[in-house]
Scaffold this motif. Sequence first.
Motif, short mmCIF file in Angstrom:
data_model
loop_
_atom_site.label_atom_id
_atom_site.label_comp_id
_atom_site.label_asym_id
_atom_site.label_seq_id
_atom_site.Cartn_x
_atom_site.Cartn_y
_atom_site.Cartn_z
N ARG A 107 0.84 -1.21 0.00
CA ARG A 107 0.00 0.00 0.00
C ARG A 107 0.88 1.26 0.00
O ARG A 107 0.52 2.29 -0.60
N ASN A 154 1.27 1.84 14.81
CA ASN A 154 0.41 0.83 14.17
C ASN A 154 0.58 0.79 12.66
O ASN A 154 0.25 -0.21 12.03
N TYR A 155 1.05 1.88 12.08
CA TYR A 155 1.40 1.93 10.65
C TYR A 155 2.75 2.64 10.53
O TYR A 155 2.84 3.72 9.98
N GLU A 159 1.97 5.13 7.38
CA GLU A 159 1.47 6.45 7.76
C GLU A 159 2.58 7.48 7.88
O GLU A 159 2.34 8.66 7.68
N ARG A 285 -6.30 0.56 15.54
CA ARG A 285 -6.36 1.43 14.36
C ARG A 285 -7.18 2.66 14.74
O ARG A 285 -8.19 2.52 15.42
N CYS A 286 -6.72 3.82 14.31
CA CYS A 286 -7.51 5.02 14.67
C CYS A 286 -8.88 4.94 14.02
O CYS A 286 -9.84 5.50 14.53
N THR A 287 -9.00 4.22 12.92
CA THR A 287 -10.29 4.12 12.21
C THR A 287 -11.16 2.97 12.74
O THR A 287 -12.26 2.77 12.23
N GLN A 443 -12.88 2.91 7.70
CA GLN A 443 -11.51 2.67 7.26
C GLN A 443 -10.94 3.94 6.64
O GLN A 443 -11.68 4.86 6.32
N ARG A 444 -9.63 3.93 6.42
CA ARG A 444 -8.96 5.10 5.83
C ARG A 444 -9.01 5.05 4.31
O ARG A 444 -9.18 6.04 3.64
N GLY A 445 -8.80 3.87 3.77
CA GLY A 445 -8.66 3.74 2.33
C GLY A 445 -9.98 3.78 1.60
O GLY A 445 -11.04 3.78 2.23
N PHE A 451 -8.69 11.83 4.07
CA PHE A 451 -8.56 11.22 5.39
C PHE A 451 -8.40 12.37 6.38
O PHE A 451 -7.38 13.04 6.42
O1 G3H Z 1 -4.69 4.10 12.71
C1 G3H Z 1 -5.22 4.74 11.82
C2 G3H Z 1 -5.09 4.34 10.43
O2 G3H Z 1 -5.23 5.48 9.63
C3 G3H Z 1 -6.06 3.27 10.03
O3 G3H Z 1 -5.96 3.00 8.69
O4 G3H Z 1 -8.25 2.16 8.19
O5 G3H Z 1 -6.39 1.74 6.63
O6 G3H Z 1 -6.46 0.57 8.83
P1 G3H Z 1 -6.81 1.79 8.06
#
Ligand code: G3H
Length: 482
Positions: A107, A154-155, A159, A285-287, A443-445, A451
């Motif tokens: 990604r 976490n990323y 990120e 995940r923040c999302t 989700q983010r994507g 975002f």
């Molecule tokens: O932790 C926050 C991330 O932006 C989550 O991304 O929804 O692709 O897992 P994601």
Amino acid sequence: GEIKEWEGPMAEVHSTIQSLDEEGKTRPTLLGSVPDMGEKAALEALSAAEKAFDRGQGVWPTLPVRERIKCLETFVEKMKAQREIVSTLLMWEICKTRADSYKEFDRTITYITDTIDAYKKLDRKSARFEKESGIHAHIRRSPIGVVLCLGPYNYPLNETFCLLIPAILIGNTTIFKPAKLGILLITPLLEAFKESFPPGVVNIIFGRGRSIASPIMSTGKIDVLALIGHSSSAVALQDQHPNKNKLRLALGLEAKNPAIILPDADLDIAVEECISGSLSYNGQRCTALKILYVHEDIVEEFNKRFARAVDRLTYGMPWEKDAFLTPLPEPSKPAYIRGLVDDALQHGAKILNEKGGKVSKNYCYPAVLYPVNKEMAVYHEEQFGPVVPIVSFKNISEPLDDIAESNYGQQVSIFGKDTVSIGPLVDILANLVCRINLNSACQRGPDVYPFTGRKNSAVATLSVFDALRTFSIRTFVAAKDN
Ligand code: G3H
């Protein structure tokens, strides 16, 4: 920038996955080490970034756009060669599953190439002349200066690069501090950075935030603070900047994304999406979906199916086939999660799933909690881990009022079939959060979509297109029609 032989102290990096010694006691596995830089080295990195930018006259911001793109393209090719080692380190350092580790790597590559394409389009578009009242204008996007980039654990790859890549492509120079976990995986990329960019464009610093990021901020020489992580870190860093009103912010922060499950929801879809939404990567995940509001007419049936589905999730080491739940990389997280569970139990909630709430070392089995109410910490706090609070509601105004009162405003998921009633709900939610997911988890994507978040969830927008705007200033050349 230029990689110098490091002669200072080194910090050991251990795997967050503990192995057993001969006596059966756990011991951390040493994976490698990184320089433990202090203030002096951090300030040298800042000087290198300032020199490469040189108040807009430096080697990087004055390089033609096509040359900057070439540097990025060279970097991508070199980075691709490190896929195996970086993905493996993602598994060992932050316990991300094998599939998700490779996904994060791939990604990131796509994110870089998409950002290059987006920049080419933006550049072509801005190259067009506009004419208004006899004035011709050539509008462009110009860099801001020196950017400090800090990504989350976490990323740690994806990120951080979502901040770094658009920042450098626009012509800014950067200092990049890897996350507190997920540090070693940056080291296989050091040569690629060195060989792809002129010195001073990307300066990577290792060490404790307080001893390396704080002195940099205190100089007042950072133009943009780009951080994905916790607001407490963002606030502490901003406060150190002597002229913080002039500091541009690009922040992705906490969220408490809710799912609203309406009485006519397809429960198979709702359960499946809420499982991945709340528990993929153990909820870190923040999302992630961090609270589920379920209509009272269906709450019993939903809870039964959801709890059963959680107990079917497989736990394993990140590299093991079929592992969905994995150990938690933050040493303090299992006790924190167990604390939230105990607090909810004391205030009248029950654990709905058989295996729920079991904690041992860095293992923590997700607990499904019901009925959850405002007395409980898990109702308000961003748990960022494996615990799923469920609240039942009678009237839709109940979850809506909660979302309106929340300190966060990133996303929401709605599950239901009746588009006539969902339409007005979407209109209200669009005033409270930034993304509404219909019959699907938050989700983010895909990364081309904005975002961002309202209230304490974000400052600025990060996505393939928006990040280029976030890290630039719109400038133009105006010529009179004479
Ligand atoms: O932790 C926050 C991330 O932006 C989550 O991304 O929804 O692709 O897992 P994601």
